[in-house]
Design an enzyme around this catalytic site. Structure first.
Site, PDB file in Angstrom:
ATOM      1  NE  ARG A  20      -2.489  16.979   6.119  1.00  0.00           N
ATOM      2  CZ  ARG A  20      -2.674  15.708   6.440  1.00  0.00           C
ATOM      3  NH1 ARG A  20      -3.753  15.088   6.060  1.00  0.00           N
ATOM      4  NH2 ARG A  20      -1.769  15.070   7.133  1.00  0.00           N
TER       5      ARG A  20
ATOM      6  CG  HIS B 258       1.304  14.287  12.571  1.00  0.00           C
ATOM      7  ND1 HIS B 258       1.696  13.211  13.317  1.00  0.00           N
ATOM      8  CD2 HIS B 258       0.145  13.941  11.987  1.00  0.00           C
ATOM      9  CE1 HIS B 258       0.814  12.226  13.186  1.00  0.00           C
ATOM     10  NE2 HIS B 258      -0.143  12.649  12.371  1.00  0.00           N
TER      11      HIS B 258
ATOM     12  NE  ARG C  45       0.039   4.804  10.123  1.00  0.00           N
ATOM     13  CZ  ARG C  45      -0.141   6.121  10.169  1.00  0.00           C
ATOM     14  NH1 ARG C  45       0.674   6.896  10.854  1.00  0.00           N
ATOM     15  NH2 ARG C  45      -1.144   6.663   9.516  1.00  0.00           N
TER      16      ARG C  45
ATOM     17  CG  ASN D 148      -6.776  17.017   4.314  1.00  0.00           C
ATOM     18  OD1 ASN D 148      -6.260  16.295   3.444  1.00  0.00           O
ATOM     19  ND2 ASN D 148      -6.628  16.797   5.612  1.00  0.00           N
TER      20      ASN D 148
END
Ligand code: ADP
Length: 391
Positions: free
Chosen positions: A84, A173, A234, A7
């Site tokens: 990923r 996700h 966020r 990743n």
């Protein structure tokens, strides 16, 4: 088969090597602050039957150095590599062996994920150079959400904005939602296509998905990870007119507002803190804004559960995962309070139990099962890499 999961972030590299016969982790590590004056390297070795941990602060100039360091630290054989990749657009519905066309498609999706896809692609390129001849597979965060129907993924903008600019909900996700959904189905003694679940990935970033018989029907994040429930920093969903109003009335530029919406809002925007452990501590001392932040967060989660119960028609279970979902009994209890009309009855004593193993927190007799299941995105990527290569 030993599968190395990689990743690559803009200044980080995470990796884990799995023995897919036993699903055991053989080695793994994280390199952070790549390109800064002092890097952080943590590497763990499990193959000797015990954990051997190395922590260092070397200067890691770039991703190439990071990747070489990783290759030196891993002493076991590597048969295949799973990457990923955040944004696959509409090009990828499943894990995909990487070739030139796949790399071009990842690059073409850069505008949709400018912070993530470019470093993901660098990781792929470097791994190809470093491990020539080893099969490489891309597993996209967006794969699992490609089953979402048109009526749910389209925004009510002029239709040509979708065809011309690719503006639609993609969701994120996905690997985590898929992993916990499959795992929970198995724990319920069912196949994934025999259950309807609402999965709640609540970490620093949060997303909630409605899954019908193993296929995602809707998810709370949107074209970008800014949408849905409020998160650590966020905003989550916002009246879109607020953006222009802020521009007109504050003198902030588009980039500054973007920064506020992504990094200075959410829990942090309301109470100044984004880690729920700190927020609960502050709330316990009587801080009104800390309490309000928790109330808002739980309320927004509750609304998604109600909405997705309506989307699914019949729900067998809820699944909480990620940092907050797995560890925060206060948020879970508040989000699930007074939901007996949906068949959700939480057992507060069970909810208080901390465990790293999957467990239920519903009362006996609750029509819906409520599970807490630790996510494992790396294992899911390794599993899908292995599946696509041995198919
Ligand atoms: P990321 O989205 O960065 O992968 P994680 O899934 O690791 O994030 O979640 C991180 C968040 O989880 C922290 O910011 C914190 O709010 C929350 N968290 C972690 N551990 C606990 C805990 N024991 N109790 C409450 N919240 C926790």
């Amino acid at each position: 088969m030993n599968v190395l999961v990689i990743n690559t972030g803009s200044s980080s590299l995470k990796y884990q090597l799995f023995d897919m016969n036993s699903q055991a982790v053989l080695a793994g590590g994280v390199m952070e602050r790549i390109g800064e004056t002092k890097g952080i390297l943590t590497h763990k070795e499990f193959s000797t039957g015990r954990e051997v941990k190395t922590k260092k602060t070397p200067v890691i100039q770039n991703h190439q150095e990071a990747m070489h360091l990783m290759a030196k630290l891993i002493t076991q054989k590597i048969d295949a590599i799973g990457h990923r990749v955040v944004q696959g657009g509409e090009n990828f519905k499943t894990a995909t062996p990487i070739n030139g066309d796949v790399k071009n498609a990842i690059q073409a999706n850069n505008p949709l994920a400018p912070l993530h896809n470019p470093p993901n692609l660098i990781g792929i390129q470097l791994a190809e150079d470093l491990f020539p001849g080893k099969p490489q597979v891309a597993v996209f965060d967006t794969n699992f959400h490609q089953t979402i129907p048109e009526k749910a993924y389209l925004y009510a903008l002029p239709y040509e904005y979708y065809t011309d600019y690719k503006i639609r909900k993609y969701g994120f996700h996905g690997t985590s939602h898929k992993y916990v959904a499959n795992k929970t189905a198995a724990l319920m003694g069912k196949k994934p296509d025999q259950v309807n679940l609402i999965t709640l990935h609540l970490g620093n970033g949060c997303s909630i998905s409605a899954i019908k018989k193993g296929e995602c029907q809707d998810t709370s994040m949107g074209m970008t990870p800014l949408a849905g429930v409020m998160m650590g920093t966020r905003t989550g969903n916002l009246d879109p007119a607020i953006f222009g109003y802020l521009m007109d009335n504050t003198g902030m530029t588009q980039a500054q507002i973007d920064d506020v919406l992504n990094k200075k809002s959410g829990l942090k925007g309301i109470c100044g803190l984004n880690d729920l452990r700190d927020i609960h501590e502050r709330a316990a001392q009587g801080d009104k804004l800390a309490k309000l932040a928790v109330e808002m967060f739980a309320y927004q989660i509750k609304k998604y559960i109600g909405a997705y119960a309506a989307v699914l028609g019949h729900v067998d279970g809820l699944v909480f995962t990620a940092g907050v979902g797995e560890n925060d009994e206060i948020v879970r209890a508040k989000a699930l309070a007074d939901m007996s009309v949906f068949g959700i009855e939480i057992d507060l004593a069970k909810n208080d139990i901390r465990s790293s193993e999957p467990h239920t927190i519903h009362k006996e007799g609750s029509r819906l099962q409520v599970w807490v299941v630790p996510t494992n995105e790396e294992l899911q990527i390794a599993t899908e890499t292995c599946q696509v290569l041995t198919k």
